[in-house]
Design an enzyme around this catalytic site. Structure first.
Site, PDB file in Angstrom:
ATOM      1  N   SER A 109      -5.959 -17.589 -17.526  1.00  0.00           N
ATOM      2  CA  SER A 109      -7.191 -17.381 -16.760  1.00  0.00           C
ATOM      3  C   SER A 109      -7.396 -18.610 -15.870  1.00  0.00           C
ATOM      4  O   SER A 109      -7.493 -19.729 -16.368  1.00  0.00           O
ATOM      5  CB  SER A 109      -8.351 -17.211 -17.745  1.00  0.00           C
ATOM      6  OG  SER A 109      -9.571 -17.099 -17.069  1.00  0.00           O
ATOM      7  N   LEU A 114      -7.538 -14.296 -12.035  1.00  0.00           N
ATOM      8  CA  LEU A 114      -8.350 -15.159 -11.187  1.00  0.00           C
ATOM      9  C   LEU A 114      -9.824 -14.903 -11.468  1.00  0.00           C
ATOM     10  O   LEU A 114     -10.280 -13.756 -11.454  1.00  0.00           O
ATOM     11  CB  LEU A 114      -8.077 -14.877  -9.701  1.00  0.00           C
ATOM     12  CG  LEU A 114      -6.642 -15.028  -9.202  1.00  0.00           C
ATOM     13  CD1 LEU A 114      -6.594 -14.755  -7.693  1.00  0.00           C
ATOM     14  CD2 LEU A 114      -6.092 -16.420  -9.509  1.00  0.00           C
ATOM     15  N   LYS A 115     -10.562 -15.966 -11.720  1.00  0.00           N
ATOM     16  CA  LYS A 115     -12.009 -15.847 -11.826  1.00  0.00           C
ATOM     17  C   LYS A 115     -12.555 -15.648 -10.417  1.00  0.00           C
ATOM     18  O   LYS A 115     -12.119 -16.352  -9.480  1.00  0.00           O
ATOM     19  CB  LYS A 115     -12.584 -17.123 -12.443  1.00  0.00           C
ATOM     20  CG  LYS A 115     -12.236 -17.287 -13.920  1.00  0.00           C
ATOM     21  CD  LYS A 115     -12.926 -16.228 -14.751  1.00  0.00           C
ATOM     22  CE  LYS A 115     -12.881 -16.574 -16.225  1.00  0.00           C
ATOM     23  NZ  LYS A 115     -13.620 -15.581 -17.033  1.00  0.00           N
ATOM     24  N   ASN A 126     -17.121 -11.986 -14.528  1.00  0.00           N
ATOM     25  CA  ASN A 126     -18.168 -12.415 -15.458  1.00  0.00           C
ATOM     26  C   ASN A 126     -19.556 -11.980 -14.979  1.00  0.00           C
ATOM     27  O   ASN A 126     -20.484 -12.794 -14.880  1.00  0.00           O
ATOM     28  CB  ASN A 126     -18.125 -13.931 -15.704  1.00  0.00           C
ATOM     29  CG  ASN A 126     -16.937 -14.336 -16.553  1.00  0.00           C
ATOM     30  OD1 ASN A 126     -15.994 -14.959 -16.060  1.00  0.00           O
ATOM     31  ND2 ASN A 126     -16.937 -13.963 -17.824  1.00  0.00           N
ATOM     32  N   GLU A 185     -12.280  -7.241 -14.310  1.00  0.00           N
ATOM     33  CA  GLU A 185     -12.978  -7.427 -15.576  1.00  0.00           C
ATOM     34  C   GLU A 185     -14.462  -7.712 -15.327  1.00  0.00           C
ATOM     35  O   GLU A 185     -14.802  -8.566 -14.500  1.00  0.00           O
ATOM     36  CB  GLU A 185     -12.300  -8.614 -16.298  1.00  0.00           C
ATOM     37  CG  GLU A 185     -12.832  -8.938 -17.675  1.00  0.00           C
ATOM     38  CD  GLU A 185     -12.019 -10.090 -18.311  1.00  0.00           C
ATOM     39  OE1 GLU A 185     -10.882 -10.361 -17.859  1.00  0.00           O
ATOM     40  OE2 GLU A 185     -12.537 -10.731 -19.240  1.00  0.00           O
ATOM     41  N   ASP A 206     -15.657  -6.708 -20.703  1.00  0.00           N
ATOM     42  CA  ASP A 206     -15.613  -7.847 -21.619  1.00  0.00           C
ATOM     43  C   ASP A 206     -17.015  -7.964 -22.233  1.00  0.00           C
ATOM     44  O   ASP A 206     -17.305  -7.376 -23.286  1.00  0.00           O
ATOM     45  CB  ASP A 206     -15.190  -9.104 -20.830  1.00  0.00           C
ATOM     46  CG  ASP A 206     -15.257 -10.402 -21.608  1.00  0.00           C
ATOM     47  OD1 ASP A 206     -15.722 -10.409 -22.762  1.00  0.00           O
ATOM     48  OD2 ASP A 206     -14.855 -11.460 -21.058  1.00  0.00           O
ATOM     49  N   LYS A 244     -12.410  -9.538 -27.528  1.00  0.00           N
ATOM     50  CA  LYS A 244     -12.565 -10.908 -28.024  1.00  0.00           C
ATOM     51  C   LYS A 244     -13.208 -10.774 -29.392  1.00  0.00           C
ATOM     52  O   LYS A 244     -14.390 -10.437 -29.491  1.00  0.00           O
ATOM     53  CB  LYS A 244     -13.496 -11.711 -27.117  1.00  0.00           C
ATOM     54  CG  LYS A 244     -12.910 -12.131 -25.798  1.00  0.00           C
ATOM     55  CD  LYS A 244     -13.928 -12.912 -25.004  1.00  0.00           C
ATOM     56  CE  LYS A 244     -13.416 -13.166 -23.610  1.00  0.00           C
ATOM     57  NZ  LYS A 244     -14.478 -13.680 -22.728  1.00  0.00           N
ATOM     58  N   GLY A 303      -9.980 -14.564 -24.575  1.00  0.00           N
ATOM     59  CA  GLY A 303     -10.109 -15.885 -25.185  1.00  0.00           C
ATOM     60  C   GLY A 303     -11.416 -16.530 -24.795  1.00  0.00           C
ATOM     61  O   GLY A 303     -12.105 -16.067 -23.881  1.00  0.00           O
TER      62      GLY A 303
HETATM   63  O1  OSB Z   1     -14.709 -14.092 -19.399  1.00  0.00           O
HETATM   64  O2  OSB Z   1     -12.815 -14.090 -20.301  1.00  0.00           O
HETATM   65  C1  OSB Z   1     -13.837 -14.696 -20.009  1.00  0.00           C
HETATM   66  C2  OSB Z   1     -13.485 -18.369 -21.044  1.00  0.00           C
HETATM   67  C3  OSB Z   1     -14.745 -18.607 -21.540  1.00  0.00           C
HETATM   68  C4  OSB Z   1     -15.694 -17.614 -21.506  1.00  0.00           C
HETATM   69  C5  OSB Z   1     -15.390 -16.370 -20.966  1.00  0.00           C
HETATM   70  C6  OSB Z   1     -14.119 -16.110 -20.472  1.00  0.00           C
HETATM   71  C7  OSB Z   1     -13.160 -17.144 -20.486  1.00  0.00           C
HETATM   72  C8  OSB Z   1     -11.829 -17.006 -19.906  1.00  0.00           C
HETATM   73  C9  OSB Z   1     -10.733 -17.906 -20.419  1.00  0.00           C
HETATM   74  O3  OSB Z   1     -11.571 -16.257 -18.987  1.00  0.00           O
HETATM   75  C10 OSB Z   1     -10.029 -17.314 -21.570  1.00  0.00           C
HETATM   76  C11 OSB Z   1      -9.157 -18.325 -22.285  1.00  0.00           C
HETATM   77  O4  OSB Z   1      -8.150 -18.739 -21.720  1.00  0.00           O
HETATM   78  O5  OSB Z   1      -9.484 -18.694 -23.430  1.00  0.00           O
HETATM   79 MG    MG Z   2     -14.019 -12.117 -19.157  1.00  0.00          MG
END
Ligand code: OSB
Ligand code: MG
Length: 367
Positions: free
Chosen positions: A134, A161-162, A190, A213, A238, A262, A290
């Site tokens: 990520s 990609l965020k 997110n 996502e 998510d 998760k 994660g």
């Molecule tokens: O939205 O998946 C997510 C990390 C922290 C909180 C939310 C998210 C994430 C990640 C990273 O995208 C996931 C990882 O590499 O642990």
């Molecule tokens: Mg996510």
């Protein structure tokens, strides 16, 4: 498993680089570790709650408080089976990450005593799992390209990609152009958009993404179903999925065609496995997400990622993606994969020297 007490230990784990998402920037992971002590040994888990309630309503101080005041004292004095923990904690609403940590530590103790690994217990179908990574929001496109290039060179088989408004179509376009159509590529918003952004998000359709996502708010499941009809990119949830019940509702509404599982977000590995099984029965691919875990949380996630329905690479990256020094023996990528631990329980434990070094506080709750 008879439990004599529970240690709640806080550690500070600096990240190798700031991790920026649409909900904030993380530079260091403030982690709550749960250690369950039994007459035969101990069990470990980490709580995924972050320092602030931005990803979800839980936050690490709150998780520690609810564990201390309600969850740990609710455990029966004469012993408890990990399978019963969910039912015992059910009267307390929410706080799934706190509940997950307690259940996971008890399960670890139980499996260690029985000599069985998490992977074997959960039903792992393979001994290693392909890994994605990520990639946070960056200050510039060249920085992003450098980061992605580095991860691809390390062997990651999938890039996520965020994104957020103002950092979405262009970063995806340049990464696709630079690394080619073969790259497995997906995005994670997110919850940064609303349904009025549907036409804008449809511009991502041309890039052949694996999925988008959580584009919309956590409680916008109906809107996700509407958005899914307007996009060719598959919608993955998510934040919206906090239980198997949520997963069943989202699937029947058509709100998602993929699920990021998760375990901490859904209350633990047992509920995570129920979602995995439910999704498999509906032909919905799942993958293991994660929360920037240390090796303790990562070990269990890698075991879950080995289940047969986890058909997409997870956010189960190697230790070096997060930390210069991990809490456990590091997870090291080999040919884009991580090995599923085979030792009893999680198969890893905190390295005593590292643990001592990173600990910021500890409290003991006798049962
Ligand atoms: O939205 O998946 C997510 C990390 C922290 C909180 C939310 C998210 C994430 C990640 C990273 O995208 C996931 C990882 O590499 O642990
Ligand atoms: Mg996510």
């Amino acid at each position: 498993t008879k439990i004599s007490g529970v240690e709640l230990r806080r550690i500070a784990m600096p990240l190798v680089a700031p991790f920026r998402t649409s909900f904030g920037v993380e530079t260091s992971r403030d982690v709550l570790l749960v250690r369950v002590v039994t007459p035969d040994g101990e069990g470990w888990a980490e709580c995924a709650a972050m320092s602030e309630p931005r990803y979800c309503s839980e936050y690490v101080d709150g998780a520690q408080d609810v564990l201390r005041k309600f969850l740990v004292p609710a455990l029966p004095k004469d012993g408890v089976d990990a399978q019963a923990v969910g039912r015992i904690l059910h009267p307390f609403t929410g706080h799934r990450m706190a509940k997950s940590a307690l259940e996971t530590a008890i399960l670890d103790a139980q499996l260690r005593a029985a000599g069985e690994s998490f992977g074997s217990f959960l039903g792992a179908a393979r001994d290693r799992v392909p890994c994605g990574v990520s990639v946070g929001i960056m200050d510039s496109v060249p920085e992003l390209l450098d980061a992605v290039e580095g991860y691809i060179a390390e062997g990651y088989v999938r890039i996520k990609l965020k994104i957020e408004p103002g950092w979405d179509i262009e970063p995806v376009r340049v990464v696709r152009e630079r690394f080619g159509d073969e790259l497995l590529l997906q995005v994670d918003a997110n919850a940064a958009y609303t349904l009025t952004d549907a036409q804008h998000l449809a511009k991502l359709d041309e890039f052949g993404l694996l999925l988008i996502e959580q584009p919309l708010a956590n409680d916008d499941v109906v809107q996700h179903a509407q958005l899914a009809k307007l996009l060719r990119t598959p919608v993955c949830l998510d934040e919206s999925i906090e239980s198997a019940t949520d997963a069943a509702a989202a699937i029947s509404l058509g709100a998602c065609s993929v699920i990021n599982i998760k375990p901490p977000r859904v209350g633990g590995y047992l509920e995570a496995r129920r979602i995995h099984d439910l999704a498999a029965a509906h032909g919905i691919p799942v993958w293991c997400g994660g929360m920037l875990e240390t090796g303790i949380g990562r070990a269990a996630n890698v075991a879950l990622a080995a289940l047969p329905g986890c058909t997409l690479p997870g956010d189960t990256s190697g230790s070096s993606r997060y930390f210069a020094t991990d809490l456990t023996e590091p997870f090291v990528l080999s040919d884009g994969h991580l090995d599923v631990p085979t030792g009893p329980g999680l198969g890893v434990e905190p390295l005593p020297d590292v643990l001592r070094e990173v600990t910021t506080s500890s409290e003991w709750i006798a049962l």
